[in-house]
Design a protein around this motif. Structure first.
Motif, PDB file in Angstrom:
ATOM      1  N   ILE A  98       0.847  -1.197   0.000  1.00 26.15           N
ATOM      2  CA  ILE A  98       0.000   0.000   0.000  1.00 26.15           C
ATOM      3  C   ILE A  98       0.887   1.253   0.000  1.00 26.15           C
ATOM      4  O   ILE A  98       1.552   1.565   0.988  1.00 26.15           O
ATOM      5  N   ILE A 147      -1.600   0.468  -5.158  1.00 27.77           N
ATOM      6  CA  ILE A 147      -1.412  -0.761  -4.389  1.00 27.77           C
ATOM      7  C   ILE A 147      -0.731  -1.777  -5.289  1.00 27.77           C
ATOM      8  O   ILE A 147      -1.139  -1.965  -6.435  1.00 27.77           O
ATOM      9  N   THR A 202      -8.457   0.694   3.649  1.00 33.67           N
ATOM     10  CA  THR A 202      -7.536  -0.394   3.294  1.00 33.67           C
ATOM     11  C   THR A 202      -8.318  -1.541   2.655  1.00 33.67           C
ATOM     12  O   THR A 202      -7.932  -2.058   1.604  1.00 33.67           O
TER      13      THR A 202
END
Ligand code: ADP
Ligand code: ASP
Ligand code: MG
Length: 403
Positions: free
Chosen positions: A102, A116, A156
């Motif tokens: 990330i 990502i 996330t």
């Protein structure tokens, strides 16, 4: 067989018993044949506790070190959940956010995801492992650990779902889904089975902390469908996706944001460029401004008021005071005793009279409105903080219960 991303929030992993419960749930799902990436938050109030530890050292902690400190909370959860999964006989691989690929910018404490690189996650999934990823964190181009803003584990999970093209993202929390108001504050709040990105986005940015607003924004942009449900209770939860405007409730939810502060600048010279100067300075420092009101200018001066997150109040005051001096404004006043109540619904778009009904409802409860803002699907009012609870309950009665 589906590829699934699950996220468990802080209250779902608050103690060892809960971590074991989550591990069991994850293992059972894996045994049904799905491939799983599990994103976890820090246990219970860990993040708040870490922030207060830092503040005991220095009231305004340096943000780079604060991020390093806060990132440890999620890593504890990853390690413990992996151990628990393995104790139930399945293989798990745990990743801090930075190993999970990330990549963010350098804006510490509210970093934005830039990309990502999911190759490590995919590699472990291929080995048939359950991948457990620390939420809320990434790595900056300067190789320092960043965090994604409060509630950032939601982001996330959504971002990984997009990056690995998972079939679905499941957000597990301590309530059964998204309700018409915070079910812990409004006892007649109703569970909403399906909601549009736009409505949830407005709710999240109006204080309904069930989902981080940046996560919803990301999901909307990349059309990532997700579901919000309870970790501990059964139920279908709330499906969040793009939905067409249809006949139905005009207002779908009511929310309150008690983490706002009002900043007022008095006697600002009323000429072009001044507002630009103030708000671009705040933007450069990553401060999000919400409502802005400028009164009608008199004798060449005007007053400007706006709201920011209460955590940004002191920082905002410092920046604005400097500019006020430069431009010859009279004074800057901060007011933390406000809150914002909002009504939200896509049905509002083509329904006249909703605003009037909201203002009357507040007036009938003896509540004074200080600022108003509207969008196509939301109306928000700034009121005194002490009136917040009453406003929330009355607005819910007016628009949801009695409709
Ligand atoms: P997690 O730790 O799982 O991320 P959060 O505490 O961030 O959970 O979010 C869940 C909480 O959001 C609930 O406990 C509830 O009090 C609050 N909440 C506020 N508004 C709403 C709403 N409209 N629907 C559901 N929950 C809401
Ligand atoms: N632990 C972080 C917070 O409390 C991130 C999260 O819970 O999503 O904000
Ligand atoms: Mg949360």
């Amino acid at each position: 067989m589906a590829l699934v991303v699950q996220k468990y929030g802080g209250s779902s992993v608050a103690d060892i018993e809960k971590i074991k419960f989550v591990a069991k749930k994850v293992v059972d799902r894996k045994r049904k044949g799905d491939k799983l990436v599990v994103v976890v938050s820090a246990m219970g109030k860990t993040t708040d506790n870490l922030i207060s530890l830092a503040k005991k050292i220095i009231p305004n902690p340096p943000e780079k070190e604060l991020d390093l400190l806060l990132s440890t909370g999620e890593i504890v959860s990853v390690a413990l959940l992996c151990m628990a999964i393995e104790s139930y006989g399945q293989q798990a691989e745990g990743f801090p956010g930075y190993f999970a690929g990330i990549k963010t910018d350098t804006l510490h404490t509210k970093a934005r995801i830039q990309k990502i690189e999911p190759s490590k996650i995919l590699e472990q999934l291929k080995k048939d492992k359950i991948v457990v990823v620390a939420g809320f964190q990434g790595l900056s181009p300067e190789d320092s650990i960043t965090t994604l803003g409060r509630g950032g584990s939601d982001l996330t999970a959504i971002a990984i779902t997009g990056a690995i093209k998972a079939d679905i993202c499941e957000i597990y929390t301590d309530v059964k889904g998204v309700y018409s108001a915070d079910p812990n504050r409004v006892k007649n709040a109703k569970l909403i089975p399906i909601i549009s990105y736009d409505e949830l986005l407005e709710m999240a940015s109006s204080g309904a902390k069930v989902m981080q607003s940046r996560a919803v924004e990301f999901a909307k942009k990349y059309k990532i469908p997700f579901v919000v449900k309870s970790t501990f209770e059964d139920g279908e939860g709330t499906m969040v996706k793009e939905i067409e405007l249809k006949e139905g409730a005009v207002v779908s939810s009511v929310s309150i944001d008690e983490n706002q502060a009002k900043i007022s600048i008095f006697r600002v010279p009323d000429k072009p460029g001044i507002a630009g100067k103030i708000f671009s300075a705040l933007g450069q420092k990553g401060i999000n401004v919400d409502m802005i009101v400028q009164n009608v200018g008199r004798d060449g001066f005007a007053d400007i008021s706006f709201t920011v997150n209460i955590n940004d109040m002191e920082k905002t005051k410092d920046i604005v005071e400097k500019i006020a001096k430069e431009i010859g404004a009279e004074k800057v006043i901060t007011d933390p005793d406000i809150c914002k109540v909002s009504i939200i619904g896509i049905g509002m778009m083509n329904q006249p009279g909703v605003a009037g009904k909201m203002f009357n409802c507040l007036a009938n409860s003896g509540i004074n409105i200080e600022m108003i803002s509207t969008s196509e699907i939301k109306i928000s009012c700034v009121i005194r903080k002490k009136d917040g609870e009453k406003a929330l309950i009355q607005l819910h009665k007016e628009f949801i219960e009695n409709k």
